[in-house]
Scaffold this active site. Structure first.
Site, short mmCIF file in Angstrom:
data_model
loop_
_atom_site.label_atom_id
_atom_site.label_comp_id
_atom_site.label_asym_id
_atom_site.label_seq_id
_atom_site.Cartn_x
_atom_site.Cartn_y
_atom_site.Cartn_z
N SER A 164 0.84 -1.20 0.00
CA SER A 164 0.00 0.00 0.00
C SER A 164 0.88 1.25 0.00
O SER A 164 1.65 1.46 -0.93
CB SER A 164 -0.97 -0.04 1.19
OG SER A 164 -1.88 1.02 1.14
N HIS A 191 -2.85 -0.95 -3.20
CA HIS A 191 -3.99 -0.07 -2.92
C HIS A 191 -3.83 1.24 -3.68
O HIS A 191 -2.94 2.03 -3.38
CB HIS A 191 -4.08 0.22 -1.42
CG HIS A 191 -4.38 -0.99 -0.59
ND1 HIS A 191 -4.03 -1.08 0.74
CD2 HIS A 191 -4.99 -2.17 -0.90
CE1 HIS A 191 -4.42 -2.25 1.22
NE2 HIS A 191 -4.99 -2.93 0.25
N ASP A 288 -4.42 -5.02 6.16
CA ASP A 288 -4.80 -5.86 5.03
C ASP A 288 -3.67 -6.83 4.73
O ASP A 288 -2.51 -6.44 4.59
CB ASP A 288 -5.09 -4.98 3.81
CG ASP A 288 -5.78 -5.75 2.68
OD1 ASP A 288 -6.33 -6.84 2.95
OD2 ASP A 288 -5.78 -5.25 1.54
#
Length: 343
Positions: A164, A191, A288
């Site tokens: 991310s 992401h 995540d």
């Protein structure tokens, strides 16, 4: 706890006021200055020593990319790019390559619900990047492979990677190190907002020997290819009528904070490839990948995490490591070689 000293950089008085109003809703953030272009911002950052800078892309005199480049040469500071549209994707990626930490959509004359969601996201991003120990080092694209020479994979049938904040910079360093004949498929969740994953995949392909592309429904999962999950869709695996593993894209499940989700990718990889999965969790906010890593480990697979020192934000890897799911913490500089060794 000290307030997060923030400088806003934008040539639009409306945006400067909107961003200030949004950030002022957080008791943890103090907007200490606002500049109209990159040149003003350079002087303001030197004078005010902010913890975070939010910066527009398109401005007179010195634009956002130019400001990022000059500021990183002077004194690195976490810079969050504000972008108006996915049409700006190429310039956003250039700003990230130059050292910006992350980006977010800038406020426009939207409905109240959209503005509320944007305010919450902006505050979260500013608070997140303020925790960056040091902004991302702009690493040169490796001229040669540091990974081991390609050989048939013994233990692994697929590498799945979740990343991310700080991801574009890390992937630009990592992926070019792998040879064109990398022996297993490489599938990545990064992401990013809608409209940005395809341009990023194209830019990454330009500097990589692996074939790099944004995944699409039904595309084959095959060696020598790195697939990037498209923004807005979860990526999982299924078998086609010939028994080949292919990509399946879906908005389901809806209860995940990110779409695509690293957890969804990892779980599907574990269910499809069982113990022959190598999962990699790298820099990023949040957790995540933790649940997905548990799925991989339950099937007998292997999970690597990026070490704290080389992460921009040690959130996702920390959640996996603290849950006891990481087989090794690996510096970014050694990650390509470690992945190759584990195949």
């Amino acid at each position: 706890m000290p307030l997060i000293r923030t400088v806003i950089v934008d040539d639009s008085a409306f945006v400067r006021k909107a961003v200030r109003d949004m950030l002022s809703r957080s008791p943890k953030i103090d907007v200490v200055g606002a500049a109209r272009n990159g040149e003003e911002a350079l002087q303001m950052v030197e004078q005010l020593q902010p913890d975070v800078v939010t910066c527009d892309l398109f401005m007179p005199d010195l634009d956002g990319v130019g400001f990022v480049r000059k500021q990183m040469m002077r004194k690195p500071v976490p810079i969050l790019i504000l972008t108006a549209s996915p049409k700006d994707a190429v310039r956003v990626i250039e700003a990230l390559e130059s050292g910006a930490v992350d980006f977010i959509q800038k406020p426009t004359a939207l409905a109240n619900d959209d503005l509320l969601a944007m305010r919450e996201a902006l505050i979260e991003k500013v608070q997140g990047v303020a925790a960056v120990a040091s902004p991302p080092i702009v690493l040169p694209v490796p001229a040669v492979s540091f990974a081991q020479p390609s050989r048939p994979a013994v233990h692994v049938d697929i590498v799945v990677l979740g990343i991310s904040t700080g991801g574009p910079q890390a992937l630009r360093y990592l992926i070019p190190q792998f040879a064109a004949d990398f022996p297993v498929p490489f599938v990545i969740v990064l992401h990013m907002p809608l409209g940005y994953t395809a341009p990023f995949a194209e830019k990454l392909a330009e500097i990589s020997r692996l074939s790099v592309k944004e995944a699409h429904e039904g595309c084959l999962v095959q060696p020598g290819e790195a697939l990037l999950a498209p923004a807005g869709r979860h990526l999982s695996f299924k078998k086609n009528s010939q028994g080949q593993v292919v990509v399946h894209l879906s908005v389901q499940p809806m209860d995940k904070p990110h779409r695509p989700s690293v957890d969804v990718l990892f779980q599907s990889a574990a269910e499809t490839f069982h113990q022959r999965v190598l999962g990699v969790v790298m820099t990023g906010m949040g957790d995540d990948g933790k649940q997905g890593a548990a799925w991989i480990k339950a099937q007998g697979g292997t999970v690597l995490t990026q070490d704290e020192q080389s992460c921009v934000i040690y959130g996702m890897p920390r959640s996996v490591a603290e849950a006891g799911l990481s087989d090794a913490a690996v510096p970014l500089a050694s990650m390509a070689a470690e992945i190759s060794k584990r195949l």
